[in-house]
Design an enzyme around this catalytic site. Sequence first.
Site, PDB file in Angstrom:
ATOM      1  CG  HIS A   5      -0.233  -0.124   2.526  1.00  0.00           C
ATOM      2  ND1 HIS A   5       0.661  -0.652   3.049  1.00  0.00           N
ATOM      3  CD2 HIS A   5       0.058   1.004   3.477  1.00  0.00           C
ATOM      4  CE1 HIS A   5       1.402  -0.572   4.092  1.00  0.00           C
ATOM      5  NE2 HIS A   5       0.966   0.939   4.366  1.00  0.00           N
TER       6      HIS A   5
ATOM      7  CG  ASP B 149       1.663   5.105   5.024  1.00  0.00           C
ATOM      8  OD1 ASP B 149       1.646   4.173   5.111  1.00  0.00           O
ATOM      9  OD2 ASP B 149       3.030   5.728   5.262  1.00  0.00           O
TER      10      ASP B 149
ATOM     11  CG  HIS C 107       5.311   0.850   3.105  1.00  0.00           C
ATOM     12  ND1 HIS C 107       4.349   1.638   2.977  1.00  0.00           N
ATOM     13  CD2 HIS C 107       4.924   0.790   4.567  1.00  0.00           C
ATOM     14  CE1 HIS C 107       3.896   2.514   3.511  1.00  0.00           C
ATOM     15  NE2 HIS C 107       3.340   1.326   4.645  1.00  0.00           N
TER      16      HIS C 107
ATOM     17  NE  ARG D 137       2.078   6.186   9.375  1.00  0.00           N
ATOM     18  CZ  ARG D 137       1.382   5.393   8.788  1.00  0.00           C
ATOM     19  NH1 ARG D 137       1.700   4.067   8.195  1.00  0.00           N
ATOM     20  NH2 ARG D 137       0.515   6.448   8.360  1.00  0.00           N
TER      21      ARG D 137
END
Length: 292
Positions: free
Chosen positions: A119, A121, A268, A283
């Site tokens: 995907h 993000d 990723h 994150r």
Amino acid sequence: MSSLSALSGPRIKAPSGSGQPYETIGIDRLTPVIGAEISGVDLAAPGNHQMAEIHRALAEHLVIFFRDQRMTQEQHLAFGRTFGELHLHPAAPHEPGHPELMIIKADENSLRANGEGWHSDVSCDEEPPMGSILYIRECPPAGGDTLFANMYAAYDALSDRMKAYLEGLTAEHSGEHVYRGMYAKEGVADRPSYPRAEHPVVRTHPVTGRKALYVNRGFTTRILGIPRDESDGILGYLYQHMENPLFQCRFRWQPNSVAFWDNRCTQHRAMWDYWPHRRYGNRVTVKGERPV
């Protein structure tokens, strides 16, 4: 020309760079196509020249990695803000008092891990993130690697006929099927609505000017303006094509490692192969612009 024959020739391109040496940081490339490990910098207090070279390294290598870092939550946020305003995730849990600091956690009680499929993000946002900075403090003794793929290279390796077909096409991206119920165990309730957006199938990077594929298994639901079966067939081909290992690098996590990826030209996938061990970190995500 088939996808595989294109890959065997010179059409895979390494990230373009200035060719100038770095003065304040070390660069160790993971592959010729994507990824570099950066040394000689403390992300808790990087110098101005180092920050300029980190910006350049990200543009040249698409995803960059740092080992042996020690950052507080405030320092992690501050590092992210040097790249722009921070993004708020539409559904994921965050650290108390820090809505910009997403919690990344999987352990023996997890049914799945964050990001286990390929995907980009939050591509379901009208203005998807520019990039993400993941700081892992705890990781399993083995497994839990993250794979990254170069979407410039995936686009470049397409046949000219396929590039012409994709030119001008738009795809729908939706977050509902991804996020609904996903974070219930972390106490995040389902939302009354979830983000949805329409983006070009091929986007142009605002910094490098290069074209990159911008559809992904995680969020893209269909290509607009063509029949559903045709959309399914084209997307299926593109997903298989862009996930070719020749476009990828693989990062093995160690405690206190950081990965920073450009969300506009990479995808990723986090490997969920370490149950029942624990993986924990935070994150910080930097806001981006509307893809064109």
